[in-house]
Structure formats: structure tokens, C-alpha cells
Design an enzyme around this catalytic site. Structure first.
Site, PDB file in Angstrom:
ATOM      1  N   CYS A  84       0.800  -1.237   0.000  1.00  0.00           N
ATOM      2  CA  CYS A  84       0.000   0.000   0.000  1.00  0.00           C
ATOM      3  C   CYS A  84       0.827   1.279   0.000  1.00  0.00           C
ATOM      4  O   CYS A  84       0.262   2.368  -0.130  1.00  0.00           O
ATOM      5  CB  CYS A  84      -0.934   0.010   1.202  1.00  0.00           C
ATOM      6  SG  CYS A  84      -1.644  -1.596   1.595  1.00  0.00           S
TER       7      CYS A  84
ATOM      8  N   THR B 118       1.068  -7.478  10.063  1.00  0.00           N
ATOM      9  CA  THR B 118      -0.274  -6.948   9.784  1.00  0.00           C
ATOM     10  C   THR B 118      -0.891  -6.152  10.937  1.00  0.00           C
ATOM     11  O   THR B 118      -2.049  -5.756  10.848  1.00  0.00           O
ATOM     12  CB  THR B 118      -1.240  -8.094   9.422  1.00  0.00           C
ATOM     13  OG1 THR B 118      -1.301  -9.025  10.507  1.00  0.00           O
ATOM     14  CG2 THR B 118      -0.791  -8.793   8.155  1.00  0.00           C
TER      15      THR B 118
ATOM     16  N   HIS C 155      -4.993   7.503   5.137  1.00  0.00           N
ATOM     17  CA  HIS C 155      -4.907   6.202   4.471  1.00  0.00           C
ATOM     18  C   HIS C 155      -6.269   5.510   4.514  1.00  0.00           C
ATOM     19  O   HIS C 155      -6.732   4.994   3.503  1.00  0.00           O
ATOM     20  CB  HIS C 155      -3.844   5.342   5.155  1.00  0.00           C
ATOM     21  CG  HIS C 155      -3.529   4.071   4.444  1.00  0.00           C
ATOM     22  ND1 HIS C 155      -3.077   4.039   3.141  1.00  0.00           N
ATOM     23  CD2 HIS C 155      -3.591   2.768   4.848  1.00  0.00           C
ATOM     24  CE1 HIS C 155      -2.867   2.784   2.770  1.00  0.00           C
ATOM     25  NE2 HIS C 155      -3.174   1.996   3.784  1.00  0.00           N
TER      26      HIS C 155
ATOM     27  N   THR D 242     -10.339  -0.808   7.844  1.00  0.00           N
ATOM     28  CA  THR D 242     -10.055  -1.963   8.683  1.00  0.00           C
ATOM     29  C   THR D 242      -9.946  -1.473  10.121  1.00  0.00           C
ATOM     30  O   THR D 242      -9.477  -0.370  10.375  1.00  0.00           O
ATOM     31  CB  THR D 242      -8.759  -2.669   8.269  1.00  0.00           C
ATOM     32  OG1 THR D 242      -7.679  -1.729   8.285  1.00  0.00           O
ATOM     33  CG2 THR D 242      -8.883  -3.278   6.884  1.00  0.00           C
TER      34      THR D 242
ATOM     35  N   GLU E 153      -4.000   4.585  12.836  1.00  0.00           N
ATOM     36  CA  GLU E 153      -3.739   5.770  12.022  1.00  0.00           C
ATOM     37  C   GLU E 153      -4.271   7.036  12.684  1.00  0.00           C
ATOM     38  O   GLU E 153      -3.589   8.071  12.730  1.00  0.00           O
ATOM     39  CB  GLU E 153      -4.370   5.614  10.643  1.00  0.00           C
ATOM     40  CG  GLU E 153      -4.230   6.862   9.785  1.00  0.00           C
ATOM     41  CD  GLU E 153      -5.082   6.860   8.532  1.00  0.00           C
ATOM     42  OE1 GLU E 153      -5.128   7.909   7.866  1.00  0.00           O
ATOM     43  OE2 GLU E 153      -5.706   5.820   8.236  1.00  0.00           O
TER      44      GLU E 153
ATOM     45  N   LYS F  94     -10.228   6.321  -0.193  1.00  0.00           N
ATOM     46  CA  LYS F  94     -10.521   4.912  -0.464  1.00  0.00           C
ATOM     47  C   LYS F  94     -12.012   4.631  -0.363  1.00  0.00           C
ATOM     48  O   LYS F  94     -12.493   3.592  -0.832  1.00  0.00           O
ATOM     49  CB  LYS F  94      -9.722   4.022   0.474  1.00  0.00           C
ATOM     50  CG  LYS F  94      -8.221   4.051   0.188  1.00  0.00           C
ATOM     51  CD  LYS F  94      -7.463   3.133   1.124  1.00  0.00           C
ATOM     52  CE  LYS F  94      -5.970   3.227   0.853  1.00  0.00           C
ATOM     53  NZ  LYS F  94      -5.407   4.559   1.170  1.00  0.00           N
TER      54      LYS F  94
ATOM     55  N   HIS G  90      -9.483   0.212  -2.083  1.00  0.00           N
ATOM     56  CA  HIS G  90      -8.050   0.218  -1.794  1.00  0.00           C
ATOM     57  C   HIS G  90      -7.315  -0.260  -3.043  1.00  0.00           C
ATOM     58  O   HIS G  90      -7.299  -1.447  -3.351  1.00  0.00           O
ATOM     59  CB  HIS G  90      -7.752  -0.699  -0.610  1.00  0.00           C
ATOM     60  CG  HIS G  90      -6.387  -0.537  -0.051  1.00  0.00           C
ATOM     61  ND1 HIS G  90      -5.348   0.047  -0.752  1.00  0.00           N
ATOM     62  CD2 HIS G  90      -5.866  -0.865   1.166  1.00  0.00           C
ATOM     63  CE1 HIS G  90      -4.264   0.058  -0.010  1.00  0.00           C
ATOM     64  NE2 HIS G  90      -4.553  -0.487   1.159  1.00  0.00           N
TER      65      HIS G  90
ATOM     66  N   PHE H 123       1.392  -3.305   4.684  1.00  0.00           N
ATOM     67  CA  PHE H 123       1.809  -4.573   5.281  1.00  0.00           C
ATOM     68  C   PHE H 123       3.310  -4.531   5.573  1.00  0.00           C
ATOM     69  O   PHE H 123       4.100  -3.989   4.798  1.00  0.00           O
ATOM     70  CB  PHE H 123       1.543  -5.717   4.293  1.00  0.00           C
ATOM     71  CG  PHE H 123       0.179  -6.344   4.437  1.00  0.00           C
ATOM     72  CD1 PHE H 123      -0.783  -5.820   5.280  1.00  0.00           C
ATOM     73  CD2 PHE H 123      -0.139  -7.476   3.709  1.00  0.00           C
ATOM     74  CE1 PHE H 123      -2.025  -6.412   5.406  1.00  0.00           C
ATOM     75  CE2 PHE H 123      -1.386  -8.079   3.820  1.00  0.00           C
ATOM     76  CZ  PHE H 123      -2.329  -7.547   4.671  1.00  0.00           C
TER      77      PHE H 123
END
Length: 408
Positions: free
Chosen positions: A165, A271, A302, A306, A313, A331, A336, A396
């Protein structure tokens, strides 16, 4: 002595169009690109049926077969975005592109997945019906960077960025540094990724995808208490970065100035993002730009929708800016787009900064109480006079990037 770096060209391929006026109009109407992928019903064990595809894109009538045989869809989108960006910069036929002083910093999370089948056949069946001389070229992670270089005859440095990403934002950041430190005068920077069920499957196995399959217009929902995961998209975006004095001397239109860039890693978990190291990345970008947090008028988040990504974030963003900086996630419109998102969001962020018009986060209705208290742009577009914008991406492996742009 370091050199100043400006953006003189921008071009992209997105699921909502290929030009800013058209994209803005659709966003203003509240449209998103997410749809139900009925063609995915054949895949057992995949829960999500949502994606944000680029529809009706083709370069078959534009580029000769000899030029495209090494390109999968990801490279075709990247080359087309680059063609548009070079034209926007007025460098389409400029000798500097082939001079050795123009380079490429471009990324994708992967190449084109389809050619993988040829190698899988070889490994499982002992032979392959589809393996050919271009199979690896199309699937390799640096296929977009290589095909851009081949198509436009670029002989300068190539910096492939394949970091999920953050691929696109790393591409812009490393291009900025190459010019800043005198290693190049012009850089083709950005990222691309193509939509494939395997990419959605990666996140599906982590229970991180949205399954609102019968309500595609309601997902994804970044920062929202009722989010249920991300939606995968696709696209490509290219920015042309140029040394400022060179751009001024040739009378180029300057869209923005790249003021700062930072990249670090969590060093903790593949993750599970870490707010502490995200915060450090944001502070490093401000330091590189020579700016205080109060100078940033907008944060391009971002916002993957999730759970732990959103929470980490926003905690990092709050630690740097408090509650004052407006933030949104694009997004929510495009899904994404993985390797493309950092470049795509930088492009659209620059356009919004120039227009003084910022889209709200689509589908954000009730901010998750576990997210930090920020000035979330939701419901309606926001009119703002912004001189500096920060665009952040997190990937990731705990890779964190932050870019700072100044309005031209």
C-alpha cells in the site's frame, strides 16, 4: 546544497475516470466506484464480492502490439497514466526524457497475476501450455517501472517500489529525493495495481474485507463504527517531478511543490500497525519539509476501513495534529487500489488543494469511538484555503510513508 522539487505533470487511471473535472463531479454527486462482482461467485471460500474496477479501459487501439506484448493490465494503465502526465508537463517529446537525467520511481504490490498460472502449471503438472517469453516480464513486481522505461526510452535511474500500500507514495518520495540530491532533473513517479480476485483473497483470509455484497454503495466505511472491512480497487497514477529552477526556466505549469517525505517501519508485526512509529513518520516528514504541524491545512488519510488500521492511524494523526487538522479517506470512493493508492491520493489531494474543495469520506456517518477525535470531513464537501497538505499511507510489514505538498 539541496534542490527544490515541483510537480509539473499529473495523469491517472481510476475507477471514477481519468480526468480531475470528471472525477470531482462524480464525487460531488456522492458516487463511488464500488460494485458487486457477480463473476466472483465461482470462487469458493471467498466471502467478499465487492470491488472497485476500472471499466472499459483499453490501449489496444492506441499502442502497437509490439509495444504492449510485455505489458499486463497493470503496466498498460501505468504507461497510459505516464503518457498523460508527460503531456500535462509539456515533456511528451522533450529530449530530456531520454537524456539520462530523467529517471523512474514507480511501484506496484505485484505485477499481473494471470501469468502466474503458467508457472503454476509447470510446477504442478510438469509442463505449461501458456508459459512464454513475456510471462515473467508481465508478472514481476517491477513490471510497471520497466515497461514505462521501455515505452518512453528512459535511460536514467530506475527505482522500483514494491511495498504493497505504500508503493506509490514511496515512488513519489524516492523520486523527490533523487532530484533533491542532484541525481536526476526529472523523475516519473507513481504507482499502479490491477484488480484480481487473488488480491481480495489475501485480505479475505485475514477477515479484513467487506461483505456488504448486496449493498455495494454502502462500503467501504473508513473510520466508521459500522465498517466491516476494506474493498479492493485498481488504477494507476503518475506524477512528473522536476527540479524547480529547470521547470521555471522552461515556463512549465507548476501544480505543487514537494516539501517533505519520510518513510520508516514498525519493526513489530506484518499486519498489526503501530501508532507510535506512524507518528514518527509524520513528524519526520514535517521535519524534512521544515514545517510545524500547524502549517498543515489538510490530511489525506490512508483510511482502509479496517478496524486496527483506522484506530492506529487516527491515534498517530491526533498525536501530531490534535483535533484541528481536517482529514478524509479517498478509499471510500475508489476502494483500496494497493500500489496505486499513494500516487492516486497525492494527485487528487493536490487537485483538491488547488481548487479549495475537499470531498468528504463517503459512507462515514458515525465515527468509531475508538478512533481518535479528529476533524473528520463527512457528509458534505469542505471549502478550505489550504497551503500545505499531508498525504499518508501505511502498508503490510509496518511500512509507513508521509508526503507533504505545498500549493503552487
Amino acid at each position: 546544497m539541496t534542490r527544490r522539487v515541483v510537480v509539473t505533470g499529473m495523469g491517472g487511471v481510476t475507477a471514477l475516470g481519468t480526468d480531475w473535472p470528471g472525477i470531482r463531479a462524480r464525487m460531488a454527486r456522492g458516487e463511488t466506484a464500488v460494485r458487486t462482482m457477480a463473476e466472483w461467485d465461482r470462487y469458493e471460500g471467498i466471502n467478499t464480492r465487492l470491488a472497485a474496477p476500472v471499466v472499459d479501459f483499453s490501449v489496444d487501439d492506441r499502442y502497437p502490439r509490439k509495444k504492449t506484448r510485455t505489458m499486463g493490465p497493470v503496466s498498460r494503465m501505468a504507461v497510459y497514466a505516464t503518457e498523460r502526465a508527460l503531456a500535462d508537463a509539456g515533456l511528451g517529446d522533450d529530449p530530456v526524457v531520454k537524456s539520462g537525467r530523467t529517471g523512474i520511481a514507480y511501484g506496484s504490490s505485484f505485477g499481473s497475476p494471470a501469468p502466474v498460472i503458467a508457472f503454476a502449471e509447470l510446477m504442478t503438472e510438469g509442463r505449461s501450455k501458456t508459459l512464454n517469453a513475456t510471462s515473467y516480464i508481465q508478472m514481476m513486481s517491477h513490471t510497471a517501472a520497466v515497461n514505462i522505461g521501455l515505452f518512453f526510452g528512459v535511460t536514467g535511474r530506475i527505482i522500483p517500489t514494491s511495498s504493497a500500500c505504500t508503493s506509490g507514495s514511496q515512488g513519489i518520495g524516492y523520486a523527490y529525493e533523487a532530484i533533491k540530491w542532484g541525481k536526476a532533473d526529472v523523475m516519473i513517479a507513481g504507482g499502479a495495481d490491477e484488480l484480481d480476485v487473488t488480491e481480495s483473497a489475501v485480505f479475505d483470509t485475514l477477515y479484513a474485507t467487506s461483505t456488504r455484497n448486496d449493498r455495494p454503495h454502502t462500503s467501504p466505511r473508513p473510520y466508521d463504527r459500522d465498517r466491516d472491512g476494506l474493498v479492493i480497487g485498481e488504477g494507476a497514477c503518475t506524477l512528473i517531478l522536476e527540479e524547480r529552477e529547470r521547470a521555471l526556466a522552461r515556463g512549465a505549469t507548476i501544480h505543487a511543490e514537494v516539501m517533505g517525505f519520510a518513510c520508516n517501519s514498525d519493526g513489530n508485526h506484518v499486519t498489526q500497525p503501530q501508532a507510535e512509529t506512524m507518528e514518527i513518520a509524520l513528524c519526520m516528514a514535517l521535519e524534512d519539509a521544515g514545517l510545524s504541524a500547524s502549517a498543515i491545512g489538510f490530511v489525506n488519510g490512508h483510511g482502509t476501513a479496517t478496524e486496527w488500521g483506522d484506530i492506529a492511524e487516527t491515534a498517530a494523526t491526533h498525536a501530531v495534529f490534535g483535533e484541528r487538522a481536517p482529514i478524509h479517506s479517498l478509499k471510500s470512493y475508489f476502494g483500496h487500489s494497493l500500489g496505486a493508492c499513494g500516487a492516486m491520493e497525492a494527485w487528487l489531494g493536490i487537485e483538491m488543494m488547488r481548487d479549495g474543495w475537499f470531498a468528504p469520506t463517503a459512507n462515514l456517518e458515525h465515527v468509531d469511538e475508538r478512533c481518535a477525535p479528529l476533524d473528520y470531513v463527512m457528509g458534505e464537501p469542505r471549502r478550505l484555503d489550504v497551503e500545505h497538505l499531508m498525504s499518508n499511507n501505511f502498508a503490510f510489514g509496518g511500512i509507513n510513508t508521509s508526503l507533504v505538498f505545498r500549493r503552487a
